[in-house]
Design a protein around this motif. Sequence first.
Motif, PDB file in Angstrom:
ATOM      1  N   LEU A   1     -29.956  84.117  42.167  1.00 48.50           N
ATOM      2  CA  LEU A   1     -29.288  83.176  43.056  1.00 48.50           C
ATOM      3  C   LEU A   1     -30.129  81.908  43.107  1.00 48.50           C
ATOM      4  O   LEU A   1     -31.279  81.935  43.540  1.00 48.50           O
TER       5      LEU A   1
ATOM      6  N   PRO B   1     -33.148  85.870  44.415  1.00 43.88           N
ATOM      7  CA  PRO B   1     -32.900  84.492  44.825  1.00 43.88           C
ATOM      8  C   PRO B   1     -34.070  83.590  44.476  1.00 43.88           C
ATOM      9  O   PRO B   1     -35.218  84.012  44.484  1.00 43.88           O
TER      10      PRO B   1
ATOM     11  N   LEU C   1     -29.051  85.010  52.802  1.00 46.34           N
ATOM     12  CA  LEU C   1     -29.051  85.467  51.416  1.00 46.34           C
ATOM     13  C   LEU C   1     -30.192  86.435  51.136  1.00 46.34           C
ATOM     14  O   LEU C   1     -30.054  87.349  50.329  1.00 46.34           O
TER      15      LEU C   1
ATOM     16  N   CYS D   1     -21.885  85.873  44.601  1.00 42.02           N
ATOM     17  CA  CYS D   1     -23.282  86.236  44.390  1.00 42.02           C
ATOM     18  C   CYS D   1     -23.433  87.475  43.529  1.00 42.02           C
ATOM     19  O   CYS D   1     -24.524  87.774  43.076  1.00 42.02           O
TER      20      CYS D   1
ATOM     21  N   VAL E   1     -22.660  89.150  51.778  1.00 42.32           N
ATOM     22  CA  VAL E   1     -22.855  88.016  50.877  1.00 42.32           C
ATOM     23  C   VAL E   1     -21.563  87.701  50.149  1.00 42.32           C
ATOM     24  O   VAL E   1     -20.815  88.580  49.760  1.00 42.32           O
TER      25      VAL E   1
ATOM     26  N   SER F   1     -27.427  75.272  50.886  1.00 44.80           N
ATOM     27  CA  SER F   1     -27.120  76.279  51.907  1.00 44.80           C
ATOM     28  C   SER F   1     -27.951  75.998  53.144  1.00 44.80           C
ATOM     29  O   SER F   1     -29.158  75.804  53.054  1.00 44.80           O
TER      30      SER F   1
END
Length: 200
Positions: free
Chosen positions: A69, A38, A96, A28, A24, A90
């Motif tokens: 995130l 996330p 992620l 992050c 990552v 993204s």
Amino acid sequence: RRIFAIVSTTSIPILAPMKVEASVDPQCGGPDWTPITPKTGSLFHAETQMKDHATFLSAMAKLPDVIGLLVGAGTEQLSVPANVRALGLSRQVERLYPAADLVVSSSAFGEGFSNVLAEGMSAGLVPIATDVGDARSIVGETGRVVAARDPDALAAAVGSEARMPEAGRQARGALARARIEKLFSIERAIDATARLYQPA
């Protein structure tokens, strides 16, 4: 007359449950920022208010030891607390999930079947959601469901799961993945659809 219930499912294959923190981007977080949480959503769609980023961000501000995130078009323009990384759009969200421990849906209203919950659970993440739409039926006993628009309740749920010993959190994540495989797999939906066309 026959009535069939065909449940929604994830729109992508079941994600591989592996932890790959090093893959990552450094933005992050780092080794002192764990676990990572996330939350996906899209700021510039009509459902912006529905996703209720404000409640998520308010909850995260109460949890300085947890990284969040925030992923989705326009999220990079939000004002976020120091422990939240707003990554913007993204096209590879599935990359992620393996770096995270929890998946959060903080929608305030209008949610149906939350794909982010199902996708995160399929990657072995512990789910936390507001009590909107199908959240309870997706999460079951594998995570936590709290009242919508309640930052304190959301923060308490995230904090409790985040501070759980790693082995316990991984076990709960495995249960979450198993629930998706059992109840919300693409194969299950295909079988249910095929039965719909079978003669009585």
